[in-house]
Design a protein around this motif. Structure first.
Motif, PDB file in Angstrom:
ATOM      1  N   TYR A  30      44.667  30.061  37.525  1.00  0.00           N
ATOM      2  CA  TYR A  30      44.919  30.770  38.780  1.00  0.00           C
ATOM      3  C   TYR A  30      46.251  31.509  38.819  1.00  0.00           C
ATOM      4  O   TYR A  30      47.101  31.247  39.651  1.00  0.00           O
ATOM      5  N   PHE A  76      38.335  34.551  40.542  1.00  0.00           N
ATOM      6  CA  PHE A  76      37.604  33.453  41.174  1.00  0.00           C
ATOM      7  C   PHE A  76      36.906  33.927  42.452  1.00  0.00           C
ATOM      8  O   PHE A  76      35.751  33.576  42.706  1.00  0.00           O
ATOM      9  N   ILE A 104      33.857  35.633  41.386  1.00  0.00           N
ATOM     10  CA  ILE A 104      32.805  34.673  41.000  1.00  0.00           C
ATOM     11  C   ILE A 104      32.019  34.255  42.233  1.00  0.00           C
ATOM     12  O   ILE A 104      30.780  34.181  42.221  1.00  0.00           O
ATOM     13  N   TYR A 114      26.311  32.251  41.454  1.00  0.00           N
ATOM     14  CA  TYR A 114      27.257  31.192  41.867  1.00  0.00           C
ATOM     15  C   TYR A 114      26.967  30.832  43.330  1.00  0.00           C
ATOM     16  O   TYR A 114      27.715  31.170  44.237  1.00  0.00           O
ATOM     17  N   GLY A 155      34.745  23.146  48.586  1.00  0.00           N
ATOM     18  CA  GLY A 155      34.507  24.001  47.428  1.00  0.00           C
ATOM     19  C   GLY A 155      34.187  23.292  46.137  1.00  0.00           C
ATOM     20  O   GLY A 155      34.117  23.912  45.086  1.00  0.00           O
ATOM     21  N   SER A 156      34.034  21.968  46.182  1.00  0.00           N
ATOM     22  CA  SER A 156      33.807  21.182  44.960  1.00  0.00           C
ATOM     23  C   SER A 156      34.992  21.268  44.002  1.00  0.00           C
ATOM     24  O   SER A 156      34.836  21.104  42.792  1.00  0.00           O
ATOM     25  N   ASN A 169      36.590  19.249  39.369  1.00  0.00           N
ATOM     26  CA  ASN A 169      37.427  19.486  38.184  1.00  0.00           C
ATOM     27  C   ASN A 169      37.929  18.189  37.555  1.00  0.00           C
ATOM     28  O   ASN A 169      38.422  18.201  36.424  1.00  0.00           O
ATOM     29  N   TYR A 212      27.356  29.298  35.988  1.00  0.00           N
ATOM     30  CA  TYR A 212      28.570  29.431  35.165  1.00  0.00           C
ATOM     31  C   TYR A 212      28.371  30.427  34.019  1.00  0.00           C
ATOM     32  O   TYR A 212      29.199  30.506  33.119  1.00  0.00           O
ATOM     33  N   THR A 218      32.406  35.181  35.258  1.00  0.00           N
ATOM     34  CA  THR A 218      32.914  33.861  34.858  1.00  0.00           C
ATOM     35  C   THR A 218      33.519  33.927  33.454  1.00  0.00           C
ATOM     36  O   THR A 218      34.554  33.307  33.186  1.00  0.00           O
ATOM     37  N   PHE A 254      36.895  35.408  33.834  1.00  0.00           N
ATOM     38  CA  PHE A 254      37.780  34.396  34.429  1.00  0.00           C
ATOM     39  C   PHE A 254      38.279  33.434  33.350  1.00  0.00           C
ATOM     40  O   PHE A 254      39.476  33.132  33.259  1.00  0.00           O
ATOM     41  N   MET A 305      33.258  23.996  30.375  1.00  0.00           N
ATOM     42  CA  MET A 305      33.565  25.383  30.062  1.00  0.00           C
ATOM     43  C   MET A 305      34.549  25.402  28.894  1.00  0.00           C
ATOM     44  O   MET A 305      35.541  24.672  28.907  1.00  0.00           O
ATOM     45  N   GLU A 337      37.638  23.711  31.249  1.00  0.00           N
ATOM     46  CA  GLU A 337      37.295  23.169  32.571  1.00  0.00           C
ATOM     47  C   GLU A 337      36.126  22.204  32.510  1.00  0.00           C
ATOM     48  O   GLU A 337      35.171  22.416  31.769  1.00  0.00           O
ATOM     49  N   SER A 352      33.458  20.654  35.410  1.00  0.00           N
ATOM     50  CA  SER A 352      33.039  20.828  36.798  1.00  0.00           C
ATOM     51  C   SER A 352      31.952  19.782  37.061  1.00  0.00           C
ATOM     52  O   SER A 352      30.778  20.030  36.807  1.00  0.00           O
TER      53      SER A 352
HETATM   54  C1  AVJ Z   1      36.943  25.999  41.995  1.00  0.00           C
HETATM   55  C2  AVJ Z   1      36.604  24.144  40.569  1.00  0.00           C
HETATM   56  C3  AVJ Z   1      35.069  24.584  42.333  1.00  0.00           C
HETATM   57  O1  AVJ Z   1      34.147  24.376  39.121  1.00  0.00           O
HETATM   58  O2  AVJ Z   1      32.755  25.630  40.211  1.00  0.00           O
HETATM   59  C4  AVJ Z   1      33.863  28.600  38.993  1.00  0.00           C
HETATM   60  C5  AVJ Z   1      35.763  26.906  39.460  1.00  0.00           C
HETATM   61  N1  AVJ Z   1      34.847  27.753  37.287  1.00  0.00           N
HETATM   62  N2  AVJ Z   1      33.298  29.099  37.889  1.00  0.00           N
HETATM   63  C6  AVJ Z   1      33.890  25.313  39.885  1.00  0.00           C
HETATM   64  C7  AVJ Z   1      34.832  27.734  38.612  1.00  0.00           C
HETATM   65  C8  AVJ Z   1      33.903  28.593  36.849  1.00  0.00           C
HETATM   66  C9  AVJ Z   1      35.052  26.106  40.490  1.00  0.00           C
HETATM   67  N3  AVJ Z   1      35.929  25.216  41.317  1.00  0.00           N
END
Ligand code: AVJ
Length: 313
Positions: free
Chosen positions: A36, A44, A47, A53, A158-159, A163, A203, A210, A213, A249, A277, A279
């Motif tokens: 970020y 983001f 996305i 998404y 936002g979930s 992470n 994703y 994505t 990103f 990811m 990442e 998720s």
């Molecule tokens: C912000 C962590 C909720 O994990 O869905 C979106 C970030 N990474 N697409 C997720 C994210 C790839 C997102 N979060």
């Protein structure tokens, strides 16, 4: 009403230390909070606008549908605290219904946060807004002096909690519990386990946002750490791991190559990945067990189209 912005002192070397540590490890990894920078924040948001998404829009739909039930279930609060508030779009719905006197938002991206939070103090004349540019994962406790006395609701939509692997998620929720104080409550949104093909698509959007990103992380390291990653020699690679219950990811090396980062050299084998990442996806009962272990008893929950919001306190 009032608007206050503070950039809390972050150890300027955090990025360098974390990246060098992550690249020296096997498998290689970099914490997702480093996505970020300003470009990463914009990507983001892009996305969230991609048709695949659905997570973002599903949570919005859930909140729109159940907002009065949710507001009725929340005991009165003076202060809403949102870690990782980003563009501050989600909290408006709660401000409208709960009418707290204080809002404290935090984000690792300080400048975009300040730009997003300042208009809230104009749009809600009775609200005192405090924006904290800070790495709350590292340093949540540093926010305590900025919270007014009175009952607090921590809002973590936002979930973002996805992470964190379950043990780390429980540890973060336990720290939220401390910060929330005696009559504290937690309203949290998370993505549910579902058809892996739907998760995979979310994703791997067709427009490649994505992927951009994910690859932007390499551009950031080139800019901020004087690294020499060639993004064309890495491939965005994201998939659902059903055993672990998470999207993983990665940036996968398309060649054997050496990369220099902050004066150190790292070798990537052909096909080696840099993990960027996790998720995690949960079932409702699975999540409430994690929260319970962190000291949060479940008060109420709502579900819509594969996404859940739960209230604790
Ligand atoms: C912000 C962590 C909720 O994990 O869905 C979106 C970030 N990474 N697409 C997720 C994210 C790839 C997102 N979060």
């Amino acid at each position: 009403m009032t608007f206050t912005f503070r950039n809390l002192p972050v150890d300027r070397d955090d990025l360098r230390v974390d990246v060098l540590t992550g690249l020296a490890a096997s498998p290689k990894s970099i914490p997702p909070k480093y996505f970020y920078d300003e470009a990463g924040c914009r990507l983001f948001e892009a996305i969230c606008a991609q048709p695949e998404y659905v997570l973002y829009r599903t949570e919005q739909a859930l909140m729109n549908t159940y907002v009065s039930d949710i507001a009725a279930a929340i005991s009165p609060v003076e202060c809403i605290v949102e870690p990782g508030a980003g563009d501050c779009a989600k909290v408006r719905r709660l401000l409208d219904t709960l009418q707290p006197t204080h809002l404290v938002v935090m984000d690792i991206a300080g400048a975009p946060l300040a730009a997003a939070a300042e208009p809230l103090s104009r749009d809600y004349p009775a609200l005192a807004v405090t924006a904290l540019g800070m790495d709350f994962i590292h340093d949540l406790e540093a926010a305590a002096p900025y919270l007014p006395a009175g009952r607090r609701l921590i809002y973590y939509p936002g979930s973002s909690i996805g992470n964190f692997p379950p043990a780390a998620a429980a540890a973060l929720l336990a720290r939220f519990r401390q910060l929330a104080g005696a009559e504290g409550q937690l309203l949290i949104g998370f993505d549910l386990k579902k058809d892996p093909l739907r998760l995979h698509a979310a994703y791997n959007d067709a427009a490649g946002v994505t992927a951009a990103f994910n690859l932007n992380l390499l551009e950031r390291l080139n800019r901020e750490l004087g690294a020499d990653f060639d993004p064309a020699r890495f491939r965005h690679y994201a998939f659902y791991n059903p055993v672990a219950g998470r999207i993983e990811m990665h940036l996968l090396s398309l060649a054997e190559q050496d990369v220099n980062v902050a004066g150190q050299r790292f070798r990537f084998a052909l096909g080696e990945t840099l993990h960027t990442e996790h998720s995690y996806k949960f079932r409702c009962d699975e999540f409430s067990a994690i929260a319970k272990a962190a000291g949060w008893p479940l008060k109420a929950g709502w579900e819509h189209d594969g996404f859940a919001v739960q209230l604790y306190g």
